[in-house]
Design a protein around this motif. Structure first.
Motif, PDB file in Angstrom:
ATOM      1  N   LYS A 135       7.861  11.326 -18.688  1.00  0.00           N
ATOM      2  CA  LYS A 135       8.020  11.347 -16.773  1.00  0.00           C
ATOM      3  C   LYS A 135       7.767  13.176 -16.464  1.00  0.00           C
ATOM      4  CE  LYS A 135      13.043  10.727 -15.432  1.00  0.00           C
ATOM      5  NZ  LYS A 135      13.069  10.510 -13.854  1.00  0.00           N
ATOM      6  N   ASP A 136       8.160  13.103 -15.084  1.00  0.00           N
ATOM      7  CA  ASP A 136       8.235  15.036 -15.234  1.00  0.00           C
ATOM      8  C   ASP A 136      10.402  14.861 -15.569  1.00  0.00           C
ATOM      9  OD1 ASP A 136       8.835  16.887 -14.101  1.00  0.00           O
ATOM     10  OD2 ASP A 136       7.956  16.409 -11.894  1.00  0.00           O
ATOM     11  N   TRP A 137      10.931  15.379 -16.179  1.00  0.00           N
ATOM     12  CA  TRP A 137      11.766  16.148 -15.956  1.00  0.00           C
ATOM     13  C   TRP A 137      12.325  17.563 -15.390  1.00  0.00           C
ATOM     14  CZ3 TRP A 137      14.957  11.841 -18.202  1.00  0.00           C
ATOM     15  CH2 TRP A 137      14.302  11.049 -18.078  1.00  0.00           C
ATOM     16  N   SER A 138      11.580  17.696 -15.085  1.00  0.00           N
ATOM     17  CA  SER A 138      12.237  19.754 -14.320  1.00  0.00           C
ATOM     18  C   SER A 138      13.709  19.008 -13.406  1.00  0.00           C
ATOM     19  CB  SER A 138      10.720  19.984 -13.362  1.00  0.00           C
ATOM     20  OG  SER A 138      10.056  18.780 -12.752  1.00  0.00           O
ATOM     21  N   GLY A 139      14.327  19.946 -13.165  1.00  0.00           N
ATOM     22  CA  GLY A 139      15.443  20.068 -12.542  1.00  0.00           C
ATOM     23  C   GLY A 139      16.368  18.795 -13.522  1.00  0.00           C
ATOM     24  N   VAL A 140      16.169  18.473 -14.342  1.00  0.00           N
ATOM     25  CA  VAL A 140      17.107  17.507 -15.064  1.00  0.00           C
ATOM     26  C   VAL A 140      17.892  18.401 -16.615  1.00  0.00           C
ATOM     27  CG1 VAL A 140      18.131  15.321 -16.189  1.00  0.00           C
ATOM     28  CG2 VAL A 140      15.976  15.180 -14.282  1.00  0.00           C
ATOM     29  N   ASP A 141      18.456  18.083 -16.784  1.00  0.00           N
ATOM     30  CA  ASP A 141      19.544  19.527 -17.920  1.00  0.00           C
ATOM     31  C   ASP A 141      18.755  18.199 -19.130  1.00  0.00           C
ATOM     32  OD1 ASP A 141      21.780  18.280 -19.007  1.00  0.00           O
ATOM     33  OD2 ASP A 141      22.408  18.409 -16.899  1.00  0.00           O
ATOM     34  N   GLU A 142      18.567  19.564 -19.975  1.00  0.00           N
ATOM     35  CA  GLU A 142      18.149  18.548 -21.715  1.00  0.00           C
ATOM     36  C   GLU A 142      19.240  17.459 -22.046  1.00  0.00           C
ATOM     37  OE1 GLU A 142      16.659  19.677 -26.030  1.00  0.00           O
ATOM     38  OE2 GLU A 142      16.199  21.503 -24.147  1.00  0.00           O
ATOM     39  N   GLU A 143      20.237  17.906 -21.795  1.00  0.00           N
ATOM     40  CA  GLU A 143      20.821  16.451 -22.715  1.00  0.00           C
ATOM     41  C   GLU A 143      21.140  15.474 -21.462  1.00  0.00           C
ATOM     42  OE1 GLU A 143      26.080  16.803 -22.733  1.00  0.00           O
ATOM     43  OE2 GLU A 143      25.775  18.610 -23.342  1.00  0.00           O
ATOM     44  N   GLU A 144      21.155  15.267 -20.039  1.00  0.00           N
ATOM     45  CA  GLU A 144      21.014  15.057 -19.536  1.00  0.00           C
ATOM     46  C   GLU A 144      19.586  13.754 -19.766  1.00  0.00           C
ATOM     47  OE1 GLU A 144      21.943  11.678 -16.459  1.00  0.00           O
ATOM     48  OE2 GLU A 144      23.379  12.421 -18.240  1.00  0.00           O
ATOM     49  N   ALA A 145      18.735  14.603 -19.517  1.00  0.00           N
ATOM     50  CA  ALA A 145      17.419  13.629 -20.054  1.00  0.00           C
ATOM     51  C   ALA A 145      17.656  12.237 -21.528  1.00  0.00           C
ATOM     52  CB  ALA A 145      16.112  14.730 -20.614  1.00  0.00           C
ATOM     53  N   GLU A 146      17.807  13.121 -22.300  1.00  0.00           N
ATOM     54  CA  GLU A 146      18.232  12.482 -23.215  1.00  0.00           C
ATOM     55  C   GLU A 146      19.367  11.304 -23.885  1.00  0.00           C
ATOM     56  OE1 GLU A 146      16.151  13.420 -26.108  1.00  0.00           O
ATOM     57  OE2 GLU A 146      15.005  14.125 -25.297  1.00  0.00           O
ATOM     58  N   ARG A 147      20.329  11.614 -22.945  1.00  0.00           N
ATOM     59  CA  ARG A 147      21.899  10.911 -22.456  1.00  0.00           C
ATOM     60  C   ARG A 147      20.841   9.473 -21.782  1.00  0.00           C
ATOM     61  NH1 ARG A 147      24.367   7.692 -18.822  1.00  0.00           N
ATOM     62  NH2 ARG A 147      23.308   9.060 -17.297  1.00  0.00           N
ATOM     63  N   GLN A 148      20.116   9.945 -21.330  1.00  0.00           N
ATOM     64  CA  GLN A 148      19.383   8.724 -19.953  1.00  0.00           C
ATOM     65  C   GLN A 148      18.177   7.449 -21.238  1.00  0.00           C
ATOM     66  OE1 GLN A 148      17.577   9.573 -16.480  1.00  0.00           O
ATOM     67  NE2 GLN A 148      19.034  10.764 -16.019  1.00  0.00           N
ATOM     68  N   LYS A 149      17.124   9.267 -21.800  1.00  0.00           N
ATOM     69  CA  LYS A 149      16.503   8.053 -22.955  1.00  0.00           C
ATOM     70  C   LYS A 149      17.390   7.664 -23.379  1.00  0.00           C
ATOM     71  CE  LYS A 149      12.989  12.265 -22.599  1.00  0.00           C
ATOM     72  NZ  LYS A 149      12.821  13.126 -23.298  1.00  0.00           N
ATOM     73  N   ALA A 150      17.980   7.720 -24.169  1.00  0.00           N
ATOM     74  CA  ALA A 150      18.446   6.791 -25.154  1.00  0.00           C
ATOM     75  C   ALA A 150      19.342   5.371 -24.730  1.00  0.00           C
ATOM     76  CB  ALA A 150      19.828   7.710 -25.660  1.00  0.00           C
ATOM     77  N   LEU A 151      19.916   5.415 -23.614  1.00  0.00           N
ATOM     78  CA  LEU A 151      20.021   4.307 -22.544  1.00  0.00           C
ATOM     79  C   LEU A 151      18.928   2.728 -22.312  1.00  0.00           C
ATOM     80  CD1 LEU A 151      22.514   5.835 -19.963  1.00  0.00           C
ATOM     81  CD2 LEU A 151      23.403   3.736 -21.893  1.00  0.00           C
ATOM     82  N   LEU A 152      18.368   4.102 -22.086  1.00  0.00           N
ATOM     83  CA  LEU A 152      16.703   3.261 -21.808  1.00  0.00           C
ATOM     84  C   LEU A 152      16.208   2.523 -23.296  1.00  0.00           C
ATOM     85  CD1 LEU A 152      14.496   1.993 -20.023  1.00  0.00           C
ATOM     86  CD2 LEU A 152      13.497   3.926 -20.345  1.00  0.00           C
ATOM     87  N   LYS A 153      16.030   3.196 -24.343  1.00  0.00           N
ATOM     88  CA  LYS A 153      15.758   3.175 -25.727  1.00  0.00           C
ATOM     89  C   LYS A 153      16.340   1.869 -25.941  1.00  0.00           C
ATOM     90  CE  LYS A 153      14.354   6.228 -28.467  1.00  0.00           C
ATOM     91  NZ  LYS A 153      14.145   6.699 -29.626  1.00  0.00           N
ATOM     92  N   LYS A 154      18.008   2.001 -25.889  1.00  0.00           N
ATOM     93  CA  LYS A 154      18.710   0.974 -26.191  1.00  0.00           C
ATOM     94  C   LYS A 154      18.494  -0.079 -25.060  1.00  0.00           C
ATOM     95  CE  LYS A 154      23.551  -0.063 -27.176  1.00  0.00           C
ATOM     96  NZ  LYS A 154      25.288   0.609 -27.581  1.00  0.00           N
ATOM     97  N   ALA A 155      18.563  -0.443 -24.012  1.00  0.00           N
ATOM     98  CA  ALA A 155      17.803  -1.613 -23.146  1.00  0.00           C
ATOM     99  C   ALA A 155      17.252  -2.350 -23.198  1.00  0.00           C
ATOM    100  CB  ALA A 155      18.122  -1.397 -21.407  1.00  0.00           C
ATOM    101  N   LEU A 156      16.046  -1.578 -23.938  1.00  0.00           N
ATOM    102  CA  LEU A 156      14.192  -2.323 -23.909  1.00  0.00           C
ATOM    103  C   LEU A 156      14.398  -2.777 -25.575  1.00  0.00           C
ATOM    104  CD1 LEU A 156      12.165   0.269 -22.080  1.00  0.00           C
ATOM    105  CD2 LEU A 156      13.221  -2.101 -22.012  1.00  0.00           C
ATOM    106  N   GLY A 157      15.796  -2.349 -26.423  1.00  0.00           N
ATOM    107  CA  GLY A 157      15.226  -2.733 -27.891  1.00  0.00           C
ATOM    108  C   GLY A 157      14.234  -1.736 -28.549  1.00  0.00           C
ATOM    109  N   VAL A 158      14.177  -0.878 -28.043  1.00  0.00           N
ATOM    110  CA  VAL A 158      13.214   0.180 -28.934  1.00  0.00           C
ATOM    111  C   VAL A 158      13.322   0.768 -30.340  1.00  0.00           C
ATOM    112  CG1 VAL A 158      11.372   2.362 -28.722  1.00  0.00           C
ATOM    113  CG2 VAL A 158      11.663   1.021 -26.572  1.00  0.00           C
ATOM    114  N   ALA A 159      12.550   0.705 -31.370  1.00  0.00           N
ATOM    115  CA  ALA A 159      13.227   0.830 -32.393  1.00  0.00           C
ATOM    116  C   ALA A 159      13.329   2.657 -32.344  1.00  0.00           C
ATOM    117  CB  ALA A 159      11.993   0.601 -33.761  1.00  0.00           C
ATOM    118  N   ILE A 160      14.873   2.576 -32.851  1.00  0.00           N
ATOM    119  CA  ILE A 160      14.658   4.140 -33.177  1.00  0.00           C
ATOM    120  C   ILE A 160      14.384   4.810 -34.676  1.00  0.00           C
ATOM    121  CG2 ILE A 160      16.505   5.561 -33.477  1.00  0.00           C
ATOM    122  CD1 ILE A 160      18.874   3.241 -32.169  1.00  0.00           C
TER     123      ILE A 160
END
Length: 101
Positions: free
Chosen positions: A76-101
């Protein structure tokens, strides 16, 4: 309410998981209908819920759906979101969905 801290946390966790299940159903339904933008908006809500329970929403998502959803969110368009916050959100969704790391 007369609840102990542990009981209160349990009530909140259960409430979050129930709401998150509804949002997940919306995400998958939107993906099936090709409504990717709406699915991504719903995933943003899932990330907010996941933040309350350290990513553990108790989902059992088919691998194909989980990967498709995560890839949509990641791209998705991550403009306006700092990189650390974007990575935090991605990690949370990955864990919630059970996506293999």
């Amino acid at each position: 309410l007369g609840l102990s801290e542990e009981e209160g946390e349990e009530v909140i966790s259960t409430l979050i998981q129930e709401r998150a299940n509804g949002v997940l159903a919306d995400v998958i339904g939107c993906m099936l209908r090709g409504m990717d933008a709406v699915a991504v908006e719903s995933m943003e809500t899932l990330v907010q819920y996941a933040a309350f329970v350290d990513g553990d929403l108790g989902f059992e998502v088919e691998e194909a759906n989980a990967n498709k959803a995560y890839n949509m969110f990641e791209n998705k368009d991550w403009s306006g979101v700092d990189e650390e916050e974007a990575e935090r959100q991605k990690a949370l969704l990955k864990k919630a969905l059970g996506v293999a790391i």
